[in-house]
Design a protein around this motif. Sequence first.
Motif, PDB file in Angstrom:
ATOM      1  N   ARG A  94      55.776 -34.734 -45.372  1.00 51.41           N
ATOM      2  CA  ARG A  94      54.552 -35.145 -44.465  1.00 51.41           C
ATOM      3  C   ARG A  94      53.597 -35.886 -45.328  1.00 51.41           C
ATOM      4  O   ARG A  94      52.846 -36.947 -44.986  1.00 51.41           O
ATOM      5  CB  ARG A  94      53.970 -33.942 -43.781  1.00 51.41           C
ATOM      6  N   GLN A  98      52.034 -39.685 -44.988  1.00 50.04           N
ATOM      7  CA  GLN A  98      50.771 -39.982 -44.987  1.00 50.04           C
ATOM      8  C   GLN A  98      50.139 -40.672 -45.989  1.00 50.04           C
ATOM      9  O   GLN A  98      49.078 -41.294 -45.874  1.00 50.04           O
ATOM     10  CB  GLN A  98      49.727 -38.642 -44.855  1.00 50.04           C
ATOM     11  N   ARG A 100      49.943 -39.796 -49.296  1.00 56.27           N
ATOM     12  CA  ARG A 100      48.954 -39.325 -49.873  1.00 56.27           C
ATOM     13  C   ARG A 100      50.000 -38.589 -51.075  1.00 56.27           C
ATOM     14  O   ARG A 100      49.351 -37.887 -52.024  1.00 56.27           O
ATOM     15  CB  ARG A 100      48.388 -38.040 -49.096  1.00 56.27           C
TER      16      ARG A 100
END
Length: 850
Positions: A94, A98, A100
Amino acid sequence: MPRPRKLPSRTARKPVLYVLTNNHFDLTWRRCWDRRFEFAGQSFVSYADIEDYYITDNLVLCRRHEGYKFEIESTAVLRQYLRRHPGKLAELRRLVRQGRLAVSGAGDNIIDANMVLGESLARNFVTGLLWLERTLGQTTRQIVRNDGFGNACQLPQIARLCEVKYVSGVGYSPLHGSYWRGLDGSCVFGGGLPVVASGGGVFKYPPCKRCLGEGCRICGGRGIELSLRSHLPATIDEATLRRNGAGVVQLAPEELLPNPQIIDWAGKLSRQYDVRFAIGPDLLPTLQPQIDAADDPPPGLLHDSLEANPNNSGTLVTRIKTKQRVRRCEYSLLAAETLAAAAHRAGQLAFPSADVESAWERLCFTMFHDAITGTHVDPAYRELMDVFDSLEADLATLTGRSMTALSRRSPGMLSVVNPFGHRAMGVAAAELPGRRKGVALSDESGSPVNVVDVQPTDRGTTLVTFVAAAKPLSAVVLKVRPAVAPKETALRGPVLENDLYRVEADEHGLKAIIDRRLGRPVSGGGTYRPGELILEGDEGSPWATLSPHRDRTPLAQHMRLEAAVRQGPRQQLRYALRADRPLGVVAGSYVVELVDGLPWVNFRLELQWRAFNHRLRVAMPVTTAGAGLYGVPYGAIERPMYHGDFEAWTGANGDWPAVNWAGVDGAVFSAAVLNKGLPSYRIEPDGRYQQTILLSLLRSPNEPTYLHEPFYYTMTDYDGMRDEGCHCLEFAFLSSPGRLADSDVVAAAEAFNAPPLTALGRVVLPALPRLVSDHVRIAALKPAESGEAMILRLAEFRGRSGSSVVHLPQGATSVRKVNLLERGGIELPVAAGTVELTVRPWEIITLRIE
């Protein structure tokens, strides 16, 4: 739960400050990789432990603060974390989606780029980058070389074939320019945004003072001084930032865990700057015009060399077994992979993908830049040796399983199998059932095969050694019949002679090597005898020689001839060696050997080494002048002699790294010294018309640079860096008419390291690709990463363009020239079961055969 905090909104007029958090991850060095060890009553956690804590703490920051980002330097670190925490995979995926989280483009890890085969260098990136794509969905567009001790001249081509134009972190021999053009002409961008502040800090965690590293409430069970955290920079280079409009705050500590105050620190900076937590991919859009210019770089911004060497030349010799075992494992893994692919193609076995992947993972670990280099403490060395043991055992099992599947029971038959892309030759061994007084071997046409020796074993079997040869990717069946075993007989004097060489010697060593084809001496008549050992002063650390005072003591007077013998096709001079000096003892046996059918003079040294601040070299004087040419991963490069740099721990002492061989490229004749995992050479003049090839064999550094830093902690278990104990070292000499580029030195060096294998019975290989070329070789044969296709890797090795033809196995329907990641490329026309290739100098070619 509290809502995630946001940084203040961005203002376009403010300079952009990219904050990058990316710990430099060592896999082994001052700690072990995946085991804790005890020393002086304290427990030292592993690198895998600390890297686990780093990822865990950064995930906490990501959950608490929206927009926080971090990087993991290598695939190996993340893979190990997921083994411990498989439930974290969804969260990591995830974060990657994103934007990140990113894993830097180290490949599997940041391996040494000078001492490994070209295929290993390529495979480190291929396996690591494709694992990330499968596991995280991350596509990598930047390769990092942080802390690698030198960079080979084929790295730009390998990067481009991995769909990467940007290589960063080239350090100790830095790029003198923003662009690096490698051996084949491929070019990459090597610059970046200016670093306007650095943080993190280099600090090595001592064991927790309260529990001495066992884990307690104070250290949160981690066993380290948990209060120590990555420091945050107090100042920004304001002038550089405003001049460029953007800059990087580089938080790249070694070991130190992230500072939980980083969000508040960034919030305060956002009053002046547009602060953005970032990962490497965030910088690419800003750098993209410069990255794209790698296709046609500005001449004034090009690096001034094909490679980024030399530096840290002590790493080429320290703890020599790490280099020797890597080389053995490289060829063993390539053989196991090819044979497994052949057994799969023959319909005998499913390809053992998981086993082969595990083998490559472990091999890449042994090639890490603080593993193969010997720059580690003794507990890490012991762990590394255990990894080699398990890897070698597993490769033997893989190879044996494939050989059994490909064999047909055929009493009285023995097969010589060559799973490599070179013509294999050497003294092979086979264990035959039952006790036999003697053995004769012949091929199926009746031509005799030279038997060297026949010996009984304690298992009730017979070990036969013989001179074997086989074409690339082939099996030769030999007939076995009873015969009288060859006897060892004394030669009339200390002279060896066969069709290729005459080796003249006396009681203290060799006097001359004469090439009978050339009708002239090719070695001898210099300051040193051919093959003479030299004890050289070498005050330094595992990384470098730190003193220019390198007195040399030739050891010929410490040699004594014990025997001059012949047994079948093999002739040997056997010497005893003992040299006692106040600073070192060198004792053992030294064998010089000629074998009919092999194109080199072989040297084998078995010795006890006990020394400090010394180096052992062997000298090979060559009776011609010419350039020094060195084998490198996937190529060869001419290098000048240079004078050493002894001012810093990164210095180089005059040696160059070389893979498998280095030599003198003369006009009338050339000569080379082949090695088995002995990668450190110096070629120096010896008079006006002669040069000496000096091969480093062993060294005993006594300065614990970066192994003992008592202001961090005291752990002094590193005396093994002096390499005391038993060693077996092999090298060879060969000469040839004309230039090295026109000789068989590359094939001979491959054959010297990877002789043919043997199996009882009749080994039947399926139809495999066959290459017809005088300047291209097969580097690897393997199944495709996806689908049922076969991958054939080729490498141009003479530095010239031309055409080559690949004969395809029956059933091949199409051929595509792809990149190293096995995608893209072009469809090639197939005519009468063949594909013709136009090949550039030093080109690496990957063919996907459906």
